[in-house]
Each structure stands twice: as C-alpha cells, then as structure tokens.
Enzyme design. Structure first.
Site, PDB file in Angstrom:
ATOM      1  N   LEU A  19      41.501  29.990  47.370  1.00  0.00           N
ATOM      2  CA  LEU A  19      40.392  29.080  47.049  1.00  0.00           C
ATOM      3  C   LEU A  19      40.820  28.021  46.036  1.00  0.00           C
ATOM      4  CD1 LEU A  19      37.486  31.691  46.665  1.00  0.00           C
ATOM      5  CD2 LEU A  19      38.130  30.379  48.694  1.00  0.00           C
ATOM      6  N   THR A  64      51.229  32.165  42.623  1.00  0.00           N
ATOM      7  CA  THR A  64      50.469  33.378  42.875  1.00  0.00           C
ATOM      8  C   THR A  64      51.364  34.423  43.520  1.00  0.00           C
ATOM      9  OG1 THR A  64      48.384  34.237  43.741  1.00  0.00           O
ATOM     10  CG2 THR A  64      49.486  32.588  45.108  1.00  0.00           C
ATOM     11  N   LYS A  68      54.880  35.429  40.570  1.00  0.00           N
ATOM     12  CA  LYS A  68      54.607  35.123  39.153  1.00  0.00           C
ATOM     13  C   LYS A  68      55.734  35.587  38.221  1.00  0.00           C
ATOM     14  CE  LYS A  68      49.563  35.304  39.653  1.00  0.00           C
ATOM     15  NZ  LYS A  68      48.301  35.882  39.154  1.00  0.00           N
ATOM     16  N   ASN A  89      51.810  31.849  35.795  1.00  0.00           N
ATOM     17  CA  ASN A  89      50.960  31.453  36.916  1.00  0.00           C
ATOM     18  C   ASN A  89      50.708  29.945  36.929  1.00  0.00           C
ATOM     19  OD1 ASN A  89      48.995  31.072  34.914  1.00  0.00           O
ATOM     20  ND2 ASN A  89      47.347  31.633  36.323  1.00  0.00           N
ATOM     21  N   ASP A 105      45.932  33.310  33.462  1.00  0.00           N
ATOM     22  CA  ASP A 105      45.149  34.497  33.851  1.00  0.00           C
ATOM     23  C   ASP A 105      44.600  35.197  32.604  1.00  0.00           C
ATOM     24  OD1 ASP A 105      45.489  34.245  36.591  1.00  0.00           O
ATOM     25  OD2 ASP A 105      47.284  35.510  36.652  1.00  0.00           O
ATOM     26  N   GLY A 131      49.458  46.732  37.903  1.00  0.00           N
ATOM     27  CA  GLY A 131      50.297  45.701  38.518  1.00  0.00           C
ATOM     28  C   GLY A 131      50.397  44.473  37.616  1.00  0.00           C
ATOM     29  N   TYR A 218      37.548  39.418  44.073  1.00  0.00           N
ATOM     30  CA  TYR A 218      36.333  38.728  44.503  1.00  0.00           C
ATOM     31  C   TYR A 218      36.289  38.691  46.018  1.00  0.00           C
ATOM     32  CZ  TYR A 218      39.858  35.048  44.569  1.00  0.00           C
ATOM     33  OH  TYR A 218      41.014  34.346  44.774  1.00  0.00           O
TER      34      TYR A 218
HETATM   35  P1  NAP Z   1      49.785  44.007  42.224  1.00  0.00           P
HETATM   36  O1  NAP Z   1      50.772  43.659  41.152  1.00  0.00           O
HETATM   37  O2  NAP Z   1      50.218  44.072  43.636  1.00  0.00           O
HETATM   38  O3  NAP Z   1      49.116  45.426  41.813  1.00  0.00           O
HETATM   39  C1  NAP Z   1      48.192  46.044  42.669  1.00  0.00           C
HETATM   40  C2  NAP Z   1      47.517  47.176  41.931  1.00  0.00           C
HETATM   41  O4  NAP Z   1      46.536  47.750  42.809  1.00  0.00           O
HETATM   42  C3  NAP Z   1      48.463  48.320  41.554  1.00  0.00           C
HETATM   43  O5  NAP Z   1      48.008  48.927  40.365  1.00  0.00           O
HETATM   44  C4  NAP Z   1      48.302  49.271  42.749  1.00  0.00           C
HETATM   45  O6  NAP Z   1      48.598  50.606  42.461  1.00  0.00           O
HETATM   46  C5  NAP Z   1      46.815  49.145  42.990  1.00  0.00           C
HETATM   47  N1  NAP Z   1      46.441  49.545  44.353  1.00  0.00           N
HETATM   48  C6  NAP Z   1      46.713  48.896  45.498  1.00  0.00           C
HETATM   49  N2  NAP Z   1      46.202  49.584  46.555  1.00  0.00           N
HETATM   50  C7  NAP Z   1      45.603  50.689  46.043  1.00  0.00           C
HETATM   51  C8  NAP Z   1      44.904  51.784  46.620  1.00  0.00           C
HETATM   52  N3  NAP Z   1      44.718  51.891  47.948  1.00  0.00           N
HETATM   53  N4  NAP Z   1      44.409  52.739  45.809  1.00  0.00           N
HETATM   54  C9  NAP Z   1      44.577  52.646  44.456  1.00  0.00           C
HETATM   55  N5  NAP Z   1      45.246  51.635  43.850  1.00  0.00           N
HETATM   56  C10 NAP Z   1      45.751  50.662  44.634  1.00  0.00           C
HETATM   57  O7  NAP Z   1      48.548  42.985  42.200  1.00  0.00           O
HETATM   58  P2  NAP Z   1      47.931  42.198  40.957  1.00  0.00           P
HETATM   59  O8  NAP Z   1      48.581  40.875  40.819  1.00  0.00           O
HETATM   60  O9  NAP Z   1      47.903  43.102  39.781  1.00  0.00           O
HETATM   61  O10 NAP Z   1      46.445  41.915  41.481  1.00  0.00           O
HETATM   62  C11 NAP Z   1      45.482  42.953  41.588  1.00  0.00           C
HETATM   63  C12 NAP Z   1      44.174  42.352  42.072  1.00  0.00           C
HETATM   64  O11 NAP Z   1      43.670  41.418  41.116  1.00  0.00           O
HETATM   65  C13 NAP Z   1      44.340  41.565  43.376  1.00  0.00           C
HETATM   66  O12 NAP Z   1      43.322  41.968  44.254  1.00  0.00           O
HETATM   67  C14 NAP Z   1      44.147  40.139  43.011  1.00  0.00           C
HETATM   68  O13 NAP Z   1      43.453  39.431  44.017  1.00  0.00           O
HETATM   69  C15 NAP Z   1      43.277  40.233  41.766  1.00  0.00           C
HETATM   70  N6  NAP Z   1      43.501  39.100  40.859  1.00  0.00           N
HETATM   71  C16 NAP Z   1      42.469  38.257  40.659  1.00  0.00           C
HETATM   72  C17 NAP Z   1      42.622  37.182  39.804  1.00  0.00           C
HETATM   73  C18 NAP Z   1      41.453  36.251  39.582  1.00  0.00           C
HETATM   74  O14 NAP Z   1      41.662  35.121  39.144  1.00  0.00           O
HETATM   75  N7  NAP Z   1      40.248  36.699  39.846  1.00  0.00           N
HETATM   76  C19 NAP Z   1      43.851  36.957  39.160  1.00  0.00           C
HETATM   77  C20 NAP Z   1      44.891  37.857  39.378  1.00  0.00           C
HETATM   78  C21 NAP Z   1      44.714  38.915  40.246  1.00  0.00           C
HETATM   79  P3  NAP Z   1      50.082  51.197  42.720  1.00  0.00           P
HETATM   80  O15 NAP Z   1      50.885  50.816  41.525  1.00  0.00           O
HETATM   81  O16 NAP Z   1      49.857  52.663  42.837  1.00  0.00           O
HETATM   82  O17 NAP Z   1      50.593  50.583  43.991  1.00  0.00           O
END
Ligand code: NAP
Length: 274
Positions: A19, A64, A68, A89, A105, A131, A218
């Site tokens: 978005l 993204t 990052k 980011n 972020d 993560g 979201y």
């Molecule tokens: P990431 O580095 O890939 O980490 C993903 C996290 O989700 C890890 O802790 C992973 O656990 C966990 N996970 C994934 N699938 C799972 C499941 N089925 N059950 C339990 N835990 C699960 O991703 P990230 O960058 O941290 O982003 C995480 C979320 O935040 C994303 O959905 C992203 O869209 C959102 N986000 C939003 C914004 C915003 O501006 N609103 C900014 C940044 C990120 P494991 O370590 O066990 O795999």
C-alpha cells in the site's frame, strides 16, 4: 538545502501487494513534488546490483521484506535507530554521495501505541514474535520509561537471540498465554492474521481486562485479533496506523517538509479497501 532524490522507490520481494505507493504518491501530489514513488520487485540475489544502480540515480526510498537487514549492510551510514534494530527500512543518498539508512518502523510503532493510549510509563508489554519487526518494537520499547517485556515466539531460540540483544526482555515465555498474563500492552509482531484463516496469536480470554492490543498486521477490514479484542472491550488498533506513520516519517526524512498525514491516511484507507 538537500538535493532532491532522482528516484523514489520501494524495494522488496514481493511488493505488488504494498500500500506504500498509494500512501506516498498521494503525499507527493499534495505537496506538488514532481516525482513518483514506484515499487520494484528485487530478488535477494539482485539486491547488491540494484543498490548500486539506485545510488547512481541518487534514489531514495523504502525497503521491505526480505531486504531490511541486508540494506543496513549496504548503507555507508546508518543512524542510531537503524543501528539498534540492525535493519533499514528507509534510505537516501546524502549530499556527500554516501548511502544513508534509518528505520521509521520504530517511530511507526510508537504512533500505534499512542493511538490507544498505550505509551505510558512502566508498561508491562507482551511481544509475540521475534522476527525483524519485533526488533523494531524492542528498540521503541527500550525508549519508553520503565517498560519491561515478556516475549514469546514459536521458535524459542529466536526469542532467546532477541533477549540477548535487548535487556528490556525480562522473560522468554514458554507459551503465548504465559507472556500475556501480566501484560498491560500486548503486541502481535508475528505474521499471524495476514490470512483470514490464521489462528489468533493468543487467546483474547488470556489477556488482562485493561490490556491494550496492538497488531502490526493489517487487513482490508481490521484483523480478526483486533476485532475479537474490541468485542471484549480492549482498546485495540491494527497495523495500518503504523504503516501510515512509518511512511510519513520517511517522507519527512527525504524532503525535510511536514508530511500531509490526513491526505496519506485517506489514501491508505481507500487503497486498503480496494
Ligand atoms: P519476519 O521477520 O518474517 O517474522 C515473522 C514472525 O512471525 C516470526 O516471529 C515467526 O515465528 C512468526 N510466525 C510466522 N508464522 C507463524 C505461525 N504460523 N505461528 C506462529 N508464529 C508465526 O516478519 P516481520 O518483518 O517481523 O513482520 C511480522 C509482521 O509484521 C508481518 O505480518 C508484517 O506485515 C507486519 N509488519 C507491519 C508493519 C506495519 O507498518 N504495520 C511493519 C513491519 C511489519 P518463527 O520465528 O517461529 O518463524
């Protein structure tokens, strides 16, 4: 005065769903800036060559998933926030031609917390997920006065690694229920909730009644977790607010002028509905 960027891009893989172009292009049009923000899909093995091209074009932009952390390594200079998160980011080419990075972020997460009045002294925060975004959340939380963190992640060694980096983490919990037991603020930093059929990151019934609920995820019409929390009268907010603020802070860092947040919010909501 800084030189204007030659290009404005979002670098990710995948990026088609993002978005951010709707958000940034609305702001650029409103501010009368003659440049367009474009999303470019870059595979990990093509990142280095892309960065060289972007620096030559004096580009600025956002980064993204999954780039990052790698982008932080490509930058010649990162600010203290990006250094603490170990991820960039937002980037630009400085007037001395050095690629600079920051991480908006962190400020985006603070805005999410402010939205529901959660940014208070001595907050007891449960963070679910370990993560990249959880590291940005930790960096924000360690600037809050007296906050402590209980952390849960499906893969425990990843949670332990985060605790080693952030002393604010008092407990690595064995279950999500344990992490939220005493929490006044509960943060979903997992990717659970992106899909409509995902389970909730933690049962709402496990939360204290006064706990504020912050979801980084979201969806077009709020996430199932935020909906469930509101039904039980928790103050709750989803990740659109964070997306807006990280974009607004990036705009201000690139152009040195106030971001038109109302215009950006409207564009974001319209794009999310689509
Ligand atoms: P990431 O580095 O890939 O980490 C993903 C996290 O989700 C890890 O802790 C992973 O656990 C966990 N996970 C994934 N699938 C799972 C499941 N089925 N059950 C339990 N835990 C699960 O991703 P990230 O960058 O941290 O982003 C995480 C979320 O935040 C994303 O959905 C992203 O869209 C959102 N986000 C939003 C914004 C915003 O501006 N609103 C900014 C940044 C990120 P494991 O370590 O066990 O795999």
């Amino acid at each position: 005065m800084r030189r204007a960027p030659g290009r404005l891009v979002l670098v990710g893989h995948p990026v088609a769903h993002s978005l951010s172009p709707a958000l940034q292009n609305a702001a650029l049009r409103y501010a009368g800036l003659p440049i367009t923000y474009e999303a470019i899909d870059v595979r990990p093995d093509a990142l280095e060559a892309t960065v060289h091209r972007l620096v030559a074009a004096r580009a600025a932009g956002n980064v993204t998933i999954p780039h990052k952390e790698a982008m932080a390594r490509h930058c010649g200079r990162v600010d203290a926030v990006a250094e603490r998160v170990s991820a960039v980011n937002t980037f630009r080419v400085a007037d001395d031609d050095v690629l600079e990075g920051t991480n908006t972020d962190v400020g985006g997460f603070d805005a999410l917390a402010r939205e529901v009045g959660a940014l208070r002294p001595a907050a007891r925060v449960a963070v679910l997920g370990a993560g990249g975004s959880a590291a940005a959340v930790m960096t924000a939380l360690e600037r809050w006065s007296g906050a402590t963190v209980a952390l849960f992640n499906r893969t425990k060694p990843r949670a332990e690694a985060l605790r080693a980096r952030f002393p604010i983490v008092e407990l690595v919990a064995a279950t999500a229920d344990e992490a939220v037991r005493d929490a006044t603020v509960v943060v979903n930093a997992t990717s659970l909730g992106l899909r409509a059929d995902d389970p909730l990151p933690v049962r709402i019934e496990s939360l204290r009644p006064e706990a504020a609920v912050l979801d980084l995820v979201y969806r077009p019409r709020e996430t199932a977790w935020v909906r469930a929390a509101r039904e039980r009268k928790h103050a709750a907010v989803d990740g659109l607010c964070m997306l807006l603020e990280q974009g607004a802070l990036a705009f201000e860092w690139w152009f040195g002028i106030a971001a038109p947040r109302d215009v950006m919010r409207q564009a974001l909501r319209a794009a999310a509905r689509e």
